[in-house]
Enzyme design. Sequence first.
Site, PDB file in Angstrom:
ATOM      1  N   SER A   7       0.843  -1.196   0.000  1.00  0.00           N
ATOM      2  CA  SER A   7       0.000   0.000   0.000  1.00  0.00           C
ATOM      3  C   SER A   7       0.873   1.239   0.000  1.00  0.00           C
ATOM      4  CB  SER A   7      -0.898   0.014   1.241  1.00  0.00           C
ATOM      5  OG  SER A   7      -1.473   1.303   1.375  1.00  0.00           O
ATOM      6  N   HIS A  30      -1.202  -1.351  -4.267  1.00  0.00           N
ATOM      7  CA  HIS A  30      -2.483  -1.016  -3.642  1.00  0.00           C
ATOM      8  C   HIS A  30      -2.548   0.500  -3.437  1.00  0.00           C
ATOM      9  CE1 HIS A  30      -6.057  -2.016  -1.222  1.00  0.00           C
ATOM     10  NE2 HIS A  30      -5.653  -1.090  -0.366  1.00  0.00           N
ATOM     11  N   ASP A  32      -4.740   3.593  -2.070  1.00  0.00           N
ATOM     12  CA  ASP A  32      -5.831   3.925  -1.147  1.00  0.00           C
ATOM     13  C   ASP A  32      -6.357   5.329  -1.407  1.00  0.00           C
ATOM     14  OD1 ASP A  32      -6.132   1.631   0.649  1.00  0.00           O
ATOM     15  OD2 ASP A  32      -4.074   2.056   1.249  1.00  0.00           O
ATOM     16  N   MET A  34      -9.052   8.115  -0.399  1.00  0.00           N
ATOM     17  CA  MET A  34      -9.908   8.477   0.746  1.00  0.00           C
ATOM     18  C   MET A  34     -10.467   9.876   0.548  1.00  0.00           C
ATOM     19  SD  MET A  34      -7.505   7.250   3.853  1.00  0.00           S
ATOM     20  CE  MET A  34      -6.730   5.635   3.885  1.00  0.00           C
ATOM     21  N   HIS A  63      -8.349   1.055  -4.170  1.00  0.00           N
ATOM     22  CA  HIS A  63      -9.319   0.875  -3.077  1.00  0.00           C
ATOM     23  C   HIS A  63     -10.010   2.214  -2.824  1.00  0.00           C
ATOM     24  CE1 HIS A  63      -9.643  -0.141   1.552  1.00  0.00           C
ATOM     25  NE2 HIS A  63     -10.824   0.053   0.998  1.00  0.00           N
ATOM     26  N   MET A  65     -12.192   4.421  -0.881  1.00  0.00           N
ATOM     27  CA  MET A  65     -12.878   4.688   0.395  1.00  0.00           C
ATOM     28  C   MET A  65     -13.597   6.021   0.249  1.00  0.00           C
ATOM     29  SD  MET A  65      -9.832   3.312   2.861  1.00  0.00           S
ATOM     30  CE  MET A  65      -8.645   3.337   1.524  1.00  0.00           C
ATOM     31  N   MET A 137     -11.595  -5.857   5.144  1.00  0.00           N
ATOM     32  CA  MET A 137     -10.804  -4.949   5.987  1.00  0.00           C
ATOM     33  C   MET A 137     -10.591  -5.587   7.358  1.00  0.00           C
ATOM     34  SD  MET A 137     -10.148  -2.378   4.061  1.00  0.00           S
ATOM     35  CE  MET A 137      -9.208  -1.542   5.343  1.00  0.00           C
ATOM     36  N   ASP A 175      -6.789  -6.536   4.013  1.00  0.00           N
ATOM     37  CA  ASP A 175      -6.154  -5.211   4.108  1.00  0.00           C
ATOM     38  C   ASP A 175      -6.260  -4.684   5.527  1.00  0.00           C
ATOM     39  OD1 ASP A 175      -5.228  -2.620   3.664  1.00  0.00           O
ATOM     40  OD2 ASP A 175      -6.904  -2.034   2.365  1.00  0.00           O
TER      41      ASP A 175
HETATM   42  C1  DX5 Z   1      -6.423   1.535   5.481  1.00  0.00           C
HETATM   43  C2  DX5 Z   1      -5.932   1.200   4.096  1.00  0.00           C
HETATM   44  C3  DX5 Z   1      -4.818   0.224   4.057  1.00  0.00           C
HETATM   45  C4  DX5 Z   1      -3.553   0.659   4.746  1.00  0.00           C
HETATM   46  C5  DX5 Z   1      -2.886  -0.562   5.273  1.00  0.00           C
HETATM   47  O1  DX5 Z   1      -7.576   2.273   5.381  1.00  0.00           O
HETATM   48  O2  DX5 Z   1      -6.995   0.674   3.313  1.00  0.00           O
HETATM   49  O3  DX5 Z   1      -4.545  -0.189   2.720  1.00  0.00           O
HETATM   50  O4  DX5 Z   1      -2.640   1.340   3.930  1.00  0.00           O
HETATM   51  O5  DX5 Z   1      -1.810  -0.181   6.050  1.00  0.00           O
HETATM   52  P1  DX5 Z   1      -1.154  -1.178   7.085  1.00  0.00           P
HETATM   53  O6  DX5 Z   1      -0.636  -2.349   6.292  1.00  0.00           O
HETATM   54  O7  DX5 Z   1      -0.064  -0.363   7.685  1.00  0.00           O
HETATM   55  O8  DX5 Z   1      -2.211  -1.581   8.075  1.00  0.00           O
HETATM   56 ZN    ZN Z   2      -6.557  -0.245   1.337  1.00  0.00          ZN
END
Ligand code: DX5
Ligand code: ZN
Length: 215
Positions: A7, A30, A32, A34, A63, A65, A137, A175
């Site tokens: 990620s 990956h 993320d 947000m 991903h 969010m 998750m 994840d």
């Molecule tokens: C959290 C993200 C993850 C995050 C994981 O909302 O979706 O992808 O980056 O990070 P670690 O591996 O540090 O938990």
């Molecule tokens: Zn993620």
Amino acid sequence: MVKIAPSILSADFCNLERDIQKVSSADWLHVDVMDGMFVPNISIGVPVVQSIRKHTGMFLDTHLMVEKPGRYVDAFAKAGADLLSIHLEADMPPALHAALDRMEDLGVQKGIVLRPITAAEAVIPYLQRGIDLVLVMTVEPGFGGQSFMADQLPKIAAIRTYIDRYCPACHLEVDGGVNTQTAGSCVAAGADVLVAGSAVYGAADIPAAIAALRG
Ligand code: DX5
Ligand code: ZN
């Protein structure tokens, strides 16, 4: 073979190209996204995905969010995402199915994501229609570096049985809090793709950390 998806939330955004190269021995990247609404944090958006696409051939596992993710399917597909995953809690089912239909039209792979509160059974109608990925998750989405929620393991195992029954080619990704201590139990429960942010970018030897996560 288990796929590892580092990620980039744990990368240095001022040195993103360098930090993407550091994980080139991994399988997927990956990403993320947000929006500050569906989760309290704000991370990266369409222009960053567009720039990443220009600098890597890695599979972009994106991903989302974000609230009402159907609004952004076209933009992220055009930016070069290979797979878009949308949260089951982010809109009503008809809108989520319409977003998945649109991904199909645009030729991007389609995924759904479950927050820790969401039950395994919620995935069944989506597996029945055909999807490429279920993401479970194992932390509350929003931030990297949180602790793995082991109480999600039975849910991962239950979803594995549903995938085998309804949509055997579908990937099962985990994840949140995945590291060398927790990866094995995810794989034992049926996961075949592991996301890891801090466990990869926090390691002194990143290729060794990726290899160790593969088990
Ligand atoms: C959290 C993200 C993850 C995050 C994981 O909302 O979706 O992808 O980056 O990070 P670690 O591996 O540090 O938990
Ligand atoms: Zn993620």
